[in-house]
Design a protein around this motif. Structure first.
Motif, PDB file in Angstrom:
ATOM      1  N   TRP A   1      21.819   5.528  49.044  1.00  0.00           N
ATOM      2  CA  TRP A   1      22.645   4.747  48.130  1.00  0.00           C
ATOM      3  C   TRP A   1      21.809   3.679  47.453  1.00  0.00           C
ATOM      4  CZ3 TRP A   1      22.718   4.010  53.397  1.00  0.00           C
ATOM      5  CH2 TRP A   1      22.573   2.709  53.896  1.00  0.00           C
ATOM      6  N   GLN A   2      22.303   3.238  46.317  1.00  0.00           N
ATOM      7  CA  GLN A   2      21.678   2.186  45.526  1.00  0.00           C
ATOM      8  C   GLN A   2      22.777   1.268  45.047  1.00  0.00           C
ATOM      9  OE1 GLN A   2      21.527   0.297  41.998  1.00  0.00           O
ATOM     10  NE2 GLN A   2      21.662   2.475  41.475  1.00  0.00           N
ATOM     11  N   VAL A   3      22.541  -0.048  45.190  1.00  0.00           N
ATOM     12  CA  VAL A   3      23.512  -1.039  44.716  1.00  0.00           C
ATOM     13  C   VAL A   3      22.791  -2.125  43.923  1.00  0.00           C
ATOM     14  CG1 VAL A   3      25.269  -0.705  46.508  1.00  0.00           C
ATOM     15  CG2 VAL A   3      23.347  -2.269  46.932  1.00  0.00           C
ATOM     16  N   PRO A   4      23.470  -2.733  42.966  1.00  0.00           N
ATOM     17  CA  PRO A   4      22.861  -3.860  42.261  1.00  0.00           C
ATOM     18  C   PRO A   4      22.619  -5.009  43.228  1.00  0.00           C
ATOM     19  CG  PRO A   4      24.818  -3.061  41.113  1.00  0.00           C
ATOM     20  CD  PRO A   4      24.810  -2.412  42.454  1.00  0.00           C
ATOM     21  N   GLY A   5      21.499  -5.683  43.047  1.00  0.00           N
ATOM     22  CA  GLY A   5      21.202  -6.868  43.848  1.00  0.00           C
ATOM     23  C   GLY A   5      21.102  -8.103  42.976  1.00  0.00           C
ATOM     24  N   ASN A   6      21.888  -8.130  41.897  1.00  0.00           N
ATOM     25  CA  ASN A   6      21.741  -9.179  40.882  1.00  0.00           C
ATOM     26  C   ASN A   6      22.917 -10.148  40.846  1.00  0.00           C
ATOM     27  OD1 ASN A   6      23.590  -7.302  39.890  1.00  0.00           O
ATOM     28  ND2 ASN A   6      23.004  -7.650  37.762  1.00  0.00           N
ATOM     29  N   PHE A   7      23.666 -10.259  41.939  1.00  0.00           N
ATOM     30  CA  PHE A   7      24.877 -11.085  41.904  1.00  0.00           C
ATOM     31  C   PHE A   7      24.567 -12.577  41.794  1.00  0.00           C
ATOM     32  CE2 PHE A   7      26.364  -7.083  43.593  1.00  0.00           C
ATOM     33  CZ  PHE A   7      27.561  -6.917  42.926  1.00  0.00           C
ATOM     34  N   ASP A   8      23.325 -12.970  42.123  1.00  0.00           N
ATOM     35  CA  ASP A   8      22.942 -14.369  41.970  1.00  0.00           C
ATOM     36  C   ASP A   8      22.120 -14.603  40.699  1.00  0.00           C
ATOM     37  OD1 ASP A   8      24.198 -15.172  44.339  1.00  0.00           O
ATOM     38  OD2 ASP A   8      22.481 -14.514  45.534  1.00  0.00           O
ATOM     39  N   ALA A   9      21.934 -13.567  39.884  1.00  0.00           N
ATOM     40  CA  ALA A   9      21.227 -13.715  38.604  1.00  0.00           C
ATOM     41  C   ALA A   9      22.104 -14.492  37.621  1.00  0.00           C
ATOM     42  CB  ALA A   9      20.886 -12.342  38.038  1.00  0.00           C
TER      43      ALA A   9
ATOM     44  N   SER B   1      23.285 -13.758  34.789  1.00  0.00           N
ATOM     45  CA  SER B   1      24.354 -12.949  34.198  1.00  0.00           C
ATOM     46  C   SER B   1      25.634 -13.024  35.019  1.00  0.00           C
ATOM     47  CB  SER B   1      23.902 -11.489  34.072  1.00  0.00           C
ATOM     48  OG  SER B   1      23.478 -11.000  35.339  1.00  0.00           O
ATOM     49  N   HIS B   2      25.515 -13.024  36.341  1.00  0.00           N
ATOM     50  CA  HIS B   2      26.699 -13.043  37.195  1.00  0.00           C
ATOM     51  C   HIS B   2      27.084 -14.463  37.618  1.00  0.00           C
ATOM     52  CE1 HIS B   2      25.969  -8.810  37.157  1.00  0.00           C
ATOM     53  NE2 HIS B   2      26.990  -8.565  37.933  1.00  0.00           N
ATOM     54  N   ALA B   3      26.081 -15.319  37.882  1.00  0.00           N
ATOM     55  CA  ALA B   3      26.387 -16.693  38.272  1.00  0.00           C
ATOM     56  C   ALA B   3      27.133 -17.429  37.162  1.00  0.00           C
ATOM     57  CB  ALA B   3      25.094 -17.432  38.629  1.00  0.00           C
ATOM     58  N   LEU B   4      26.718 -17.229  35.912  1.00  0.00           N
ATOM     59  CA  LEU B   4      27.389 -17.885  34.788  1.00  0.00           C
ATOM     60  C   LEU B   4      28.812 -17.343  34.600  1.00  0.00           C
ATOM     61  CD1 LEU B   4      24.420 -17.960  32.240  1.00  0.00           C
ATOM     62  CD2 LEU B   4      25.439 -19.926  33.411  1.00  0.00           C
ATOM     63  N   MET B   5      28.985 -16.060  34.840  1.00  0.00           N
ATOM     64  CA  MET B   5      30.322 -15.466  34.743  1.00  0.00           C
ATOM     65  C   MET B   5      31.256 -16.109  35.763  1.00  0.00           C
ATOM     66  SD  MET B   5      31.476 -11.484  35.248  1.00  0.00           S
ATOM     67  CE  MET B   5      29.913 -10.868  34.621  1.00  0.00           C
ATOM     68  N   ARG B   6      30.775 -16.267  37.007  1.00  0.00           N
ATOM     69  CA  ARG B   6      31.606 -16.877  38.051  1.00  0.00           C
ATOM     70  C   ARG B   6      31.888 -18.349  37.745  1.00  0.00           C
ATOM     71  NH1 ARG B   6      28.043 -13.945  41.400  1.00  0.00           N
ATOM     72  NH2 ARG B   6      26.917 -15.842  41.987  1.00  0.00           N
ATOM     73  N   GLN B   7      30.861 -19.071  37.261  1.00  0.00           N
ATOM     74  CA  GLN B   7      31.058 -20.487  36.942  1.00  0.00           C
ATOM     75  C   GLN B   7      32.105 -20.672  35.849  1.00  0.00           C
ATOM     76  OE1 GLN B   7      27.202 -22.172  36.027  1.00  0.00           O
ATOM     77  NE2 GLN B   7      26.324 -21.430  37.958  1.00  0.00           N
TER      78      GLN B   7
ATOM     79  N   ARG C   1      33.667 -11.505  42.835  1.00  0.00           N
ATOM     80  CA  ARG C   1      32.976 -11.701  44.100  1.00  0.00           C
ATOM     81  C   ARG C   1      31.513 -12.059  43.831  1.00  0.00           C
ATOM     82  NH1 ARG C   1      32.868  -6.529  46.387  1.00  0.00           N
ATOM     83  NH2 ARG C   1      32.314  -7.372  48.418  1.00  0.00           N
ATOM     84  N   GLY C   2      30.866 -12.683  44.822  1.00  0.00           N
ATOM     85  CA  GLY C   2      29.499 -13.147  44.636  1.00  0.00           C
ATOM     86  C   GLY C   2      28.495 -12.317  45.398  1.00  0.00           C
ATOM     87  N   GLY C   3      27.460 -13.000  45.903  1.00  0.00           N
ATOM     88  CA  GLY C   3      26.363 -12.317  46.567  1.00  0.00           C
ATOM     89  C   GLY C   3      26.760 -11.550  47.807  1.00  0.00           C
ATOM     90  N   GLU C   4      27.936 -11.877  48.379  1.00  0.00           N
ATOM     91  CA  GLU C   4      28.393 -11.144  49.562  1.00  0.00           C
ATOM     92  C   GLU C   4      28.825  -9.715  49.232  1.00  0.00           C
ATOM     93  OE1 GLU C   4      32.172 -12.375  47.636  1.00  0.00           O
ATOM     94  OE2 GLU C   4      30.201 -13.307  47.916  1.00  0.00           O
ATOM     95  N   SER C   5      28.838  -9.363  47.961  1.00  0.00           N
ATOM     96  CA  SER C   5      29.247  -8.021  47.551  1.00  0.00           C
ATOM     97  C   SER C   5      28.342  -6.944  48.123  1.00  0.00           C
ATOM     98  CB  SER C   5      29.258  -7.902  46.017  1.00  0.00           C
ATOM     99  OG  SER C   5      30.133  -8.850  45.448  1.00  0.00           O
ATOM    100  N   VAL C   6      27.062  -7.282  48.326  1.00  0.00           N
ATOM    101  CA  VAL C   6      26.104  -6.319  48.875  1.00  0.00           C
ATOM    102  C   VAL C   6      25.283  -6.997  49.963  1.00  0.00           C
ATOM    103  CG1 VAL C   6      25.957  -4.991  46.735  1.00  0.00           C
ATOM    104  CG2 VAL C   6      24.331  -6.845  47.144  1.00  0.00           C
TER     105      VAL C   6
END
Length: 258
Positions: free
Chosen positions: A130-138, A140-146, A162-167
């Motif tokens: 399996w392969q998952v994105p590891g960019n939840f703290d990048a 692109s995603h941090a600004l979306m959550r903020q 959801r944040g970095g706990e996603s993967v």
């Protein structure tokens, strides 16, 4: 994952960049002549068809939770490739020789438990990759959550993202594999994509990470959110003379049952 809407054409816009991790992942699967291959979270099945071509003697099944994606499946004209609608949580691994999941498990909060169950149920010698994105703290995603947590939007978007706990991190997934009596070939890669066009990073995430936000808002509100978010992205990912550089980290895991 089953409640989200997906646009196959929008997702395919960056097809070459999005498909690269699939080939990097499956290149590490050393199965010679499997009888049964399953692709979990297969989307339209365009990449699943590559597995059918690689292993012409195998019955290959792709399963995806999006009816829109499955409806767009091209098919390969053979009975060996079956793309069907279904919930990944219902998959039973018994008797399957190769299980692949490419950029899908991050949408399932309990996927670690699913991976343990799949690994336990696979026959000896079978492969789980399996392969998952590891960019939840990048950015692109941090600004979306903020932005989603800001006073203007938190009432409508609280708890949607959801944040970095996603993967998990690579070591966590490696531990999962070895605990399940599998070999563990685990690594991470940061791809640097060169994107072109207007608001290219917004266009990229609009097809994936932004889907929960777009599903939670009406059309006018979604347009307002996107306008605010696009401005933040332009600062975080400035356009250069040749396009916009977009680093994207991914985590790869390949295990073989002992």
């Amino acid at each position: 994952m089953g409640n989200m809407t997906w646009d196959p054409q929008l997702y395919a816009r960056f097809d070459t960049d999005r498909s690269r991790p699939f080939f990097d992942l499956t290149a590490r699967i050393r199965a010679d002549a499997p009888d049964t291959v399953v692709d979990l979270g297969c989307g339209t099945g365009a990449l699943t068809a590559m597995l059918a071509r690689r292993w012409p003697g195998a019955a290959v099944t792709g399963i995806d939770s999006s009816p829109d994606m499955v409806a767009a499946a091209p098919g390969d004209g053979s009975e060996r490739l079956d793309i069907r609608h279904g919930d990944l949580r219902d998959f039973q691994p018994e008797g399957v020789d190769v299980v692949v999941s490419n950029a899908a498990l991050q949408w399932i909060p309990e996927h670690r438990g699913l991976l343990r169950r799949w690994a336990a149920g696979l026959p000896s010698g079978a492969w789980l990759a399996w392969q998952v994105p590891g960019n939840f703290d990048a950015p692109s995603h941090a600004l979306m959550r903020q932005l989603a947590d800001s006073p203007r939007w938190s009432g409508r978007l609280g708890g949607v993202l959801r944040g970095g706990e996603s993967v998990d991190d690579p070591a966590g997934y490696a531990r999962l594999l070895v605990d399940a009596d599998c070999t563990a070939d685990v690594w991470e890669t940061t791809y640097v994509h060169l994107l072109n066009g207007e608001n290219p990073v917004l266009q990229w995430v609009r097809a994936t990470g932004l889907r929960p936000v777009l599903d939670a808002l009406d059309a006018d509100a979604a347009a307002d959110f996107e306008a605010e978010y696009a401005a933040l992205l332009r600062d975080a990912y400035p356009a250069g003379p040749h396009g916009t550089l977009f680093p994207f980290r991914r985590v790869f895991c390949v295990g073989r049952k002992r």
